[in-house]
Design a protein around this motif. Structure first.
Motif, PDB file in Angstrom:
ATOM      1  N   MET A   1       0.827  -1.197   0.000  1.00  0.00           N
ATOM      2  CA  MET A   1       0.000   0.000   0.000  1.00  0.00           C
ATOM      3  C   MET A   1       0.866   1.254   0.000  1.00  0.00           C
ATOM      4  O   MET A   1       0.576   2.214  -0.707  1.00  0.00           O
ATOM      5  CB  MET A   1      -0.921  -0.002   1.223  1.00  0.00           C
ATOM      6  N   ASN A   2       1.920   1.255   0.818  1.00  0.00           N
ATOM      7  CA  ASN A   2       2.784   2.432   0.865  1.00  0.00           C
ATOM      8  C   ASN A   2       3.447   2.691  -0.479  1.00  0.00           C
ATOM      9  O   ASN A   2       3.642   3.844  -0.879  1.00  0.00           O
ATOM     10  CB  ASN A   2       3.851   2.272   1.946  1.00  0.00           C
ATOM     11  N   ALA A   3       3.795   1.610  -1.203  1.00  0.00           N
ATOM     12  CA  ALA A   3       4.402   1.782  -2.521  1.00  0.00           C
ATOM     13  C   ALA A   3       3.397   2.335  -3.522  1.00  0.00           C
ATOM     14  O   ALA A   3       3.779   2.914  -4.538  1.00  0.00           O
ATOM     15  CB  ALA A   3       4.968   0.454  -3.022  1.00  0.00           C
ATOM     16  N   ASP A   4       2.102   2.170  -3.231  1.00  0.00           N
ATOM     17  CA  ASP A   4       1.043   2.798  -4.021  1.00  0.00           C
ATOM     18  C   ASP A   4       0.772   4.213  -3.529  1.00  0.00           C
ATOM     19  O   ASP A   4      -0.160   4.870  -3.987  1.00  0.00           O
ATOM     20  CB  ASP A   4      -0.251   1.984  -3.914  1.00  0.00           C
ATOM     21  N   LEU A   5       1.591   4.657  -2.555  1.00  0.00           N
ATOM     22  CA  LEU A   5       1.436   5.957  -1.900  1.00  0.00           C
ATOM     23  C   LEU A   5       0.087   6.055  -1.192  1.00  0.00           C
ATOM     24  O   LEU A   5      -0.518   7.127  -1.111  1.00  0.00           O
ATOM     25  CB  LEU A   5       1.623   7.100  -2.904  1.00  0.00           C
ATOM     26  N   ASP A   6      -0.367   4.923  -0.686  1.00  0.00           N
ATOM     27  CA  ASP A   6      -1.594   4.853   0.103  1.00  0.00           C
ATOM     28  C   ASP A   6      -1.183   4.650   1.557  1.00  0.00           C
ATOM     29  O   ASP A   6      -0.732   3.573   1.943  1.00  0.00           O
ATOM     30  CB  ASP A   6      -2.455   3.685  -0.378  1.00  0.00           C
ATOM     31  N   PHE A   7      -1.318   5.708   2.370  1.00  0.00           N
ATOM     32  CA  PHE A   7      -0.889   5.654   3.764  1.00  0.00           C
ATOM     33  C   PHE A   7      -2.082   5.645   4.718  1.00  0.00           C
ATOM     34  O   PHE A   7      -1.999   6.131   5.842  1.00  0.00           O
ATOM     35  CB  PHE A   7       0.024   6.845   4.076  1.00  0.00           C
ATOM     36  N   SER A   8      -3.200   5.072   4.264  1.00  0.00           N
ATOM     37  CA  SER A   8      -4.420   5.096   5.073  1.00  0.00           C
ATOM     38  C   SER A   8      -4.291   4.284   6.353  1.00  0.00           C
ATOM     39  O   SER A   8      -5.059   4.473   7.287  1.00  0.00           O
ATOM     40  CB  SER A   8      -5.608   4.582   4.247  1.00  0.00           C
ATOM     41  N   TYR A   9      -3.325   3.344   6.405  1.00  0.00           N
ATOM     42  CA  TYR A   9      -3.127   2.560   7.619  1.00  0.00           C
ATOM     43  C   TYR A   9      -1.947   3.078   8.433  1.00  0.00           C
ATOM     44  O   TYR A   9      -1.493   2.417   9.358  1.00  0.00           O
ATOM     45  CB  TYR A   9      -2.908   1.084   7.275  1.00  0.00           C
ATOM     46  N   ALA A  10      -1.433   4.245   8.078  1.00  0.00           N
ATOM     47  CA  ALA A  10      -0.293   4.813   8.789  1.00  0.00           C
ATOM     48  C   ALA A  10      -0.700   6.135   9.420  1.00  0.00           C
ATOM     49  O   ALA A  10      -1.562   6.846   8.901  1.00  0.00           O
ATOM     50  CB  ALA A  10       0.871   5.032   7.822  1.00  0.00           C
ATOM     51  N   PRO A  11      -0.092   6.508  10.553  1.00  0.00           N
ATOM     52  CA  PRO A  11      -0.421   7.786  11.187  1.00  0.00           C
ATOM     53  C   PRO A  11       0.113   8.950  10.370  1.00  0.00           C
ATOM     54  O   PRO A  11       0.956   8.789   9.492  1.00  0.00           O
ATOM     55  CB  PRO A  11       0.284   7.685  12.548  1.00  0.00           C
TER      56      PRO A  11
END
Length: 239
Positions: A1-11
């Motif tokens: 997800m982070n590599a998709d620049l999706d940080f919805s599960y990160a603070p």
């Protein structure tokens, strides 16, 4: 997800202290905002993305298979080596085709991704899943699978199949907000006798060494007493 620049599960603010020495940053980073994180995770050039491209999705060491969520028939059909290579190529941006097994969206009403599978983390694993696991581990000539992803409220636990294969659930819900049990799974193998059975134990923060048998199939009694249509609520561990 982070590599998709999706940080919805990160603070919103995330600590990258542990990466400081790895990348020889000029100043110690205490917290990093999303903009900086996006740079680090940018496929093909971000330092974290490139580091992650060297990390396989599924690892097999002898008779032990390690995977975040759990093996699925689709994973085996695709091929473990092929999946690891496909993910590495995508993170390096050698290709823009994202491996479909990384997708968390259920396919046909169920999750097929080895990163997102949760069936093996359930208090009582369905018989169909255990049967599938038997077949998959047989194909890999493996004895056990070790997974995380689904927090285990009462500590590390294992489930044994009819063919004496095993799945160990080691996510004890340790994070900076919820302090779960501090435990680890120890697997000992005699390198001089690789054919000998491995010794599996749970090590606890207070120094206790817990034999695997005490943590294996700990919900069997509950399974016998509950209807298969009822929702099972596990009792706390005694050891």
């Amino acid at each position: 997800m982070n590599a998709d620049l999706d940080f919805s599960y990160a603070p919103d603010i995330y600590s990258f202290d542990s990466w400081h020495d790895k990348f020889n940053m000029a100043e110690k980073i205490q917290t990093v905002l999303k903009g900086k994180r996006a740079q680090l995770m940018q496929r093909g050039k971000g330092k974290l993305a490139m580091l992650m491209s060297t990390m396989p999705i599924v690892v097999q060491i002898g008779e032990n298979v390690f995977v975040h969520g759990g093996l699925t028939p689709e994973t085996i059909s695709h091929g473990i080596d092929e999946l690891n290579q496909d993910v590495a190529k995508w993170l390096r941006k050698d290709t823009d085709v994202k491996p479909w097994l990384l997708d968390p969206v259920p396919k046909g009403g169920r999750t097929v991704s080895p990163l997102w599978e949760r069936v093996y983390g359930m208090p009582i694993v369905p018989e169909t899943a255990l049967s599938n696991l038997d077949g998959m581990l047989d194909k890999l000539d493996a004895k056990r699978m070790v997974v995380g992803h689904t927090p285990q409220k009462y500590g590390i636990s294992g489930v044994e199949t009819d063919k004496e294969k095993e799945v160990w659930r080691i996510d004890t819900n340790l994070n900076d907000k919820i302090m779960g049990r501090v435990e680890c799974l120890e697997i000992l193998t005699d390198l001089d006798s690789p054919e000998a059975a491995s010794t599996v134990r749970v090590l606890s923060e207070d120094g206790r060494i817990i034999d695997a048998q005490k943590r294996k199939n700990m919900f069997e009694e509950l399974l016998r007493s509950q209807s298969k249509t009822e929702t099972a609520v596990p009792a706390p561990l005694r050891s």
